[in-house]
Scaffold this motif. Structure first.
Motif, PDB file in Angstrom:
ATOM      1  N   LEU A   1       0.485  -1.277   0.024  1.00 18.59           N
ATOM      2  CA  LEU A   1      -0.021  -0.040   0.053  1.00 18.59           C
ATOM      3  C   LEU A   1       0.542   1.405   0.477  1.00 18.59           C
ATOM      4  N   SER A   2       2.145   1.726   0.284  1.00 20.75           N
ATOM      5  CA  SER A   2       2.784   2.020  -0.150  1.00 20.75           C
ATOM      6  C   SER A   2       3.394   2.463  -1.279  1.00 20.75           C
ATOM      7  N   ARG A   3       3.064   1.343  -2.413  1.00 17.17           N
ATOM      8  CA  ARG A   3       2.725   2.552  -4.287  1.00 17.17           C
ATOM      9  C   ARG A   3       1.102   1.534  -4.185  1.00 17.17           C
ATOM     10  N   ARG A   4       1.750   1.972  -5.521  1.00 25.03           N
ATOM     11  CA  ARG A   4      -0.122   1.922  -6.225  1.00 25.03           C
ATOM     12  C   ARG A   4       0.506  -0.064  -6.367  1.00 25.03           C
ATOM     13  N   PRO A   5      -1.349  -0.599  -5.511  1.00 27.66           N
ATOM     14  CA  PRO A   5      -0.844  -2.144  -5.968  1.00 27.66           C
ATOM     15  C   PRO A   5      -1.466  -1.965  -7.162  1.00 27.66           C
ATOM     16  N   PRO A   6      -0.768  -3.312  -8.171  1.00 27.42           N
ATOM     17  CA  PRO A   6      -1.898  -2.688  -9.353  1.00 27.42           C
ATOM     18  C   PRO A   6      -2.866  -4.364  -9.382  1.00 27.42           C
ATOM     19  N   GLY A   7      -3.882  -3.668  -9.806  1.00 25.58           N
ATOM     20  CA  GLY A   7      -4.931  -4.846  -9.873  1.00 25.58           C
ATOM     21  C   GLY A   7      -4.831  -6.602 -10.905  1.00 25.58           C
TER      22      GLY A   7
ATOM     23  N   PHE B   1       5.003   6.160 -16.276  1.00 34.07           N
ATOM     24  CA  PHE B   1       4.838   7.665 -17.198  1.00 34.07           C
ATOM     25  C   PHE B   1       5.306   9.226 -16.461  1.00 34.07           C
ATOM     26  N   ASP B   2       5.720  10.327 -16.724  1.00 37.56           N
ATOM     27  CA  ASP B   2       6.010  11.397 -15.803  1.00 37.56           C
ATOM     28  C   ASP B   2       5.366  11.732 -15.142  1.00 37.56           C
ATOM     29  N   ALA B   3       4.783  11.711 -14.067  1.00 37.44           N
ATOM     30  CA  ALA B   3       3.565  11.591 -13.898  1.00 37.44           C
ATOM     31  C   ALA B   3       2.541  12.906 -13.182  1.00 37.44           C
ATOM     32  N   ALA B   4       1.940  13.605 -13.362  1.00 29.97           N
ATOM     33  CA  ALA B   4       1.245  14.606 -12.083  1.00 29.97           C
ATOM     34  C   ALA B   4       1.940  15.385 -13.375  1.00 29.97           C
ATOM     35  N   THR B   5       3.003  16.323 -13.143  1.00 30.03           N
ATOM     36  CA  THR B   5       3.920  17.252 -13.510  1.00 30.03           C
ATOM     37  C   THR B   5       4.656  17.535 -15.107  1.00 30.03           C
ATOM     38  N   GLY B   6       4.230  15.905 -15.617  1.00 26.18           N
ATOM     39  CA  GLY B   6       5.459  15.831 -17.226  1.00 26.18           C
ATOM     40  C   GLY B   6       4.751  16.164 -18.626  1.00 26.18           C
TER      41      GLY B   6
ATOM     42  N   THR C   1       2.728   8.918   6.748  1.00 22.36           N
ATOM     43  CA  THR C   1       2.251   7.604   5.746  1.00 22.36           C
ATOM     44  C   THR C   1       3.744   6.898   5.743  1.00 22.36           C
ATOM     45  N   LEU C   2       3.771   5.522   4.740  1.00 19.94           N
ATOM     46  CA  LEU C   2       3.922   4.619   4.628  1.00 19.94           C
ATOM     47  C   LEU C   2       5.620   4.821   3.378  1.00 19.94           C
ATOM     48  N   ILE C   3       3.965   5.845   2.230  1.00 19.62           N
ATOM     49  CA  ILE C   3       4.283   6.014   1.336  1.00 19.62           C
ATOM     50  C   ILE C   3       5.542   6.776   0.753  1.00 19.62           C
ATOM     51  N   TRP C   4       6.009   7.560   2.042  1.00 21.38           N
ATOM     52  CA  TRP C   4       6.920   8.877   2.177  1.00 21.38           C
ATOM     53  C   TRP C   4       8.413   8.320   1.806  1.00 21.38           C
ATOM     54  N   LYS C   5       8.634   7.142   2.714  1.00 20.19           N
ATOM     55  CA  LYS C   5       9.814   5.752   3.150  1.00 20.19           C
ATOM     56  C   LYS C   5       9.855   5.078   1.685  1.00 20.19           C
ATOM     57  N   THR C   6       9.154   5.433   0.740  1.00 17.98           N
ATOM     58  CA  THR C   6       8.925   4.304  -0.288  1.00 17.98           C
ATOM     59  C   THR C   6       8.894   5.005  -1.653  1.00 17.98           C
ATOM     60  N   ASN C   7      10.031   4.823  -2.445  1.00 13.75           N
ATOM     61  CA  ASN C   7      10.292   5.030  -3.843  1.00 13.75           C
ATOM     62  C   ASN C   7       8.906   4.594  -4.491  1.00 13.75           C
ATOM     63  N   SER C   8       8.440   5.652  -5.584  1.00 13.73           N
ATOM     64  CA  SER C   8       7.303   5.127  -6.520  1.00 13.73           C
ATOM     65  C   SER C   8       7.354   6.705  -7.436  1.00 13.73           C
TER      66      SER C   8
ATOM     67  N   TRP D   1       4.538   8.159  -7.105  1.00 12.73           N
ATOM     68  CA  TRP D   1       3.501   9.137  -6.264  1.00 12.73           C
ATOM     69  C   TRP D   1       4.282  10.514  -5.378  1.00 12.73           C
ATOM     70  N   VAL D   2       5.848   9.863  -5.029  1.00 12.31           N
ATOM     71  CA  VAL D   2       6.441  11.355  -4.938  1.00 12.31           C
ATOM     72  C   VAL D   2       6.903  10.698  -5.663  1.00 12.31           C
ATOM     73  N   GLY D   3       7.256  11.203  -6.782  1.00  5.88           N
ATOM     74  CA  GLY D   3       8.403  11.438  -8.310  1.00  5.88           C
ATOM     75  C   GLY D   3       9.220  10.934  -8.375  1.00  5.88           C
ATOM     76  N   ALA D   4       9.857   9.389  -7.256  1.00  7.17           N
ATOM     77  CA  ALA D   4      10.749   9.190  -7.700  1.00  7.17           C
ATOM     78  C   ALA D   4      11.451   8.006  -8.856  1.00  7.17           C
ATOM     79  N   ASN D   5      10.663   7.953  -9.656  1.00  8.14           N
ATOM     80  CA  ASN D   5      10.480   7.253 -10.999  1.00  8.14           C
ATOM     81  C   ASN D   5      10.952   8.100 -12.420  1.00  8.14           C
ATOM     82  N   ILE D   6      11.309   9.415 -11.973  1.00  7.81           N
ATOM     83  CA  ILE D   6      11.695  10.358 -12.962  1.00  7.81           C
ATOM     84  C   ILE D   6      13.554  10.004 -12.052  1.00  7.81           C
ATOM     85  N   PRO D   7      14.473  10.467 -12.305  1.00 11.89           N
ATOM     86  CA  PRO D   7      15.587  11.012 -12.555  1.00 11.89           C
ATOM     87  C   PRO D   7      15.590  12.308 -12.532  1.00 11.89           C
TER      88      PRO D   7
END
Ligand code: NA7
Length: 548
Positions: free
Chosen positions: A340-346, A396-401, A500-507, A509-515
């Motif tokens: 749940l600290s990243r988006r759970p795929p269905g 994706f370059d999510a939200a701001t891309g 939340t644990l979201i903050w500690k996880t790379n995803s 959701w926190v922009g961590a997927n784009i260098p």
């Protein structure tokens, strides 16, 4: 490139014809505002136009992942499945567009390249390139208001892996899937990326590929979807209770759900650590069997407390080990971050796919991809995996891309990319200071993926329409957030995640997927009810805005 001499003048320019843009167009028209919607594609759909990969499907129930702004619309349309596939969602959006007579106000094949605010006239000049008429040209528009409905997940992320150009097979990205699709049946397929999109395409490809190589860098916690043909009595029940359901959804901290036994199941407020092990287990178990977003809605502390989260992790580990026959593969499919600290795929048969003889799991965390070669993928160890089709499901370059790829200049020529250099700054995900009369729908720091996007854009586009009406009725010409209100919203969104644990996880959701992308909360995780109250408050007397 030739620029047309004529400038089209309207009250509002909208960019993007996905769920958000179509809804915005409807609401602007309803306000009596002359509006043009510019869309790069040659059809409506946005994300649901571009993501035509096999297996693309909603994983919030279709009856919920649809517009709620007019009862006739939600009564007339019938979904064929509990969770609709991409073609049906695209059909739905085309149907709504025509049902509301919106198509004539949309210009397809227009890629917006620049938006410049003129302080003297308080108007935006928008430039779009078009290939309409066979040759490329520039079109210009002038409007007091602009609405960016450019999508949260619309700018595909293609990792810069050396050798991409040398590849001899079919190379595709899930987020920009070609139409017609490359042939998958009987071929050797490679998929890089094992999150929501990867999981969906892997499930489908496993059924038809001669050989499927899954390149996994990070395993994800997937929840079963349990899709089925639409049950007519369930559909009738939901349609009969839609107004009540929508009301409850607006009061809840996440997407609501409806069960066939007539119970409306919303996110729980109780804590996993406050109940005994047997009750916890039985709650997790019925949710696993029910499928969909239920799993993440069981206990409020799962995403806040390591100890509570560990309970869910133990449950999910057991499920994966129970499905995947080869214990070594099962261990590789068990993620190392808190569920749940990243988006759970269905998923619909994702774990089972690894029991097939034609599916191979390749761990690219320990042995990373170093190069794409003409025949496939080369890893650091020197191993080369030969594939005929290489699928990038790399997100994706999510939200701001999408917004940052347009040359947007606000007051005094200030670039949006400069204003957001340390991270997106918005008030309520809808406006940013120094960029008057520029609105975002499903923008950064809005509830976006923590809510149902079609429901969020219902609220936001009405809100934006009201703001525009409010400014005009007061004889004002511009509105923008105060810098203080903006900063306070950004800090609030970050602080909600930080708890939340979201903050500690790379995803993403926190922009961590784009260098190089600043780490921040890209969505508001405090729940729609709080969000809505705050938005209504901000509009009251326009307290958090500067007007002129
Ligand atoms: P995501 O959630 O961003 O997932 C991207 C996947 O691609 C993920 O498994 C990544 O691994 C992987 N990835 C990204 N870059 C690389 C490189 N360079 N090498 C190897 N693997 C890589 O995107 P999705 O499209 O699945 O989902 C996004 C949303 O769109 C989703 O919520 C749906 O609503 C639709 P990583 O985890 O970074 O190690």
């Amino acid at each position: 490139m030739p620029t047309q001499d004529t400038v089209t003048e309207v009250d509002v320019v909208i960019v993007g014809a996905g769920f958000a843009g179509i809804n915005a167009l409807y609401n602007m028209r309803r306000q009596g505002l002359s509006t043009v919607l510019l869309e790069a594609a040659h059809g409506v759909g946005g994300t649901w136009f571009w993501n035509k990969y096999p297996g693309a499907r909603v994983d919030i129930e279709s009856l919920e992942y649809s517009y709620g702004f007019r009862d006739d619309i939600q009564q007339e349309w019938s979904w064929s499945e509990k969770y609709a596939g991409q073609p049906e969602v695209e059909r739905y959006l085309n149907w709504v567009t025509d049902r509301l007579d919106l198509r004539d106000h949309i210009r397809f094949g227009r890629t917006v390249t620049q938006m410049v605010f003129d302080d003297a006239t308080s108007t935006w000049s928008t430039t779009a390139t078009t290939d309409a008429g066979g040759s490329r040209a520039e079109e210009r528009f002038r409007s007091p208001n602009v609405v960016l409905a450019t999508g949260f997940l619309s700018t595909p992320n293609f990792p810069a892996i050396p050798g991409l150009d040398s590849y001899q097979g079919d190379l595709v990205h899930t987020g920009a899937w070609p139409d017609p699709s490359p042939e998958l049946t009987g071929r050797r397929i490679g998929v890089i990326g094992t999150a929501a999109s990867g999981v969906q395409v892997i499930q489908e490809a496993s059924k038809v590929a001669d050989h499927l190589t899954v390149f996994q860098r990070t395993a994800n916690w997937c929840f079963p979807l349990r899709n089925s043909p639409m049950d007519p009595s369930y559909e009738a029940f939901v349609k009969e209770h839609y107004s009540e359901i929508r009301r409850l959804e607006h009061e809840a901290r996440g997407p609501g759900m409806v069960l066939m036994d007539g119970r409306i199941v919303l996110p729980e407020n109780r804590n996993a650590l406050d109940v005994g092990p047997a009750e916890r287990q039985s709650d997790f178990e019925w949710r696993w069997q029910a499928g969909g977003v239920h799993m993440g809605r069981s206990f409020a502390d799962l995403v806040r407390s390591d100890e509570a989260n560990a309970e869910l992790r133990r449950f999910l580990e057991g499920k994966i080990r129970g499905i995947v026959r080869d214990p070594a593969i099962a261990e590789k499919l068990i993620p190392d971050y808190p569920p749940l600290s990243r988006r759970p795929p269905g998923e619909s048969g994702y774990y089972e796919a690894f029991n097939r003889d034609n599916v191979e799991l390749v761990d690219i965390h320990d042995d990373p991809v170093v190069e794409i070669v003409p025949e496939g993928v080369r890893l650091a160890s020197g191993a080369v995996h030969e594939v005929d089709v290489l699928i990038f499901a790399t997100g994706f370059d999510a939200a701001t891309g999408a917004a940052l790829r347009i040359d947007i200049r606000g007051r005094d020529g200030r670039l949006l990319s400069d204003h957001w250099a340390d991270g997106a700054r918005t008030l309520l995900g809808m406006m940013t200071s120094g960029f008057p009369n520029l609105y975002f729908v499903n923008g950064p720091q809005s509830p976006a993926f923590h809510f149902s996007p079609p429901l969020l854009c219902d609220f936001q586009t009405q809100y934006i329409g009201d703001l525009i009406g409010n400014v005009a009725s007061k004889g004002l010409s511009t509105i923008e957030p105060t810098p203080e209100a903006e900063l306070s919203w950004v800090e609030h969104a970050n602080s909600v995640y930080a708890a939340t644990l979201i903050w500690k996880t790379n995803s993403w959701w926190v922009g961590a997927n784009i260098p190089g992308k600043p780490r921040q909360a890209l969505a508001y995780g405090g729940g729609f009810a709080l969000y809505k109250n705050r938005a209504v408050d901000a509009a009251d007397g326009l307290r958090e805005f500067v007007t002129a």
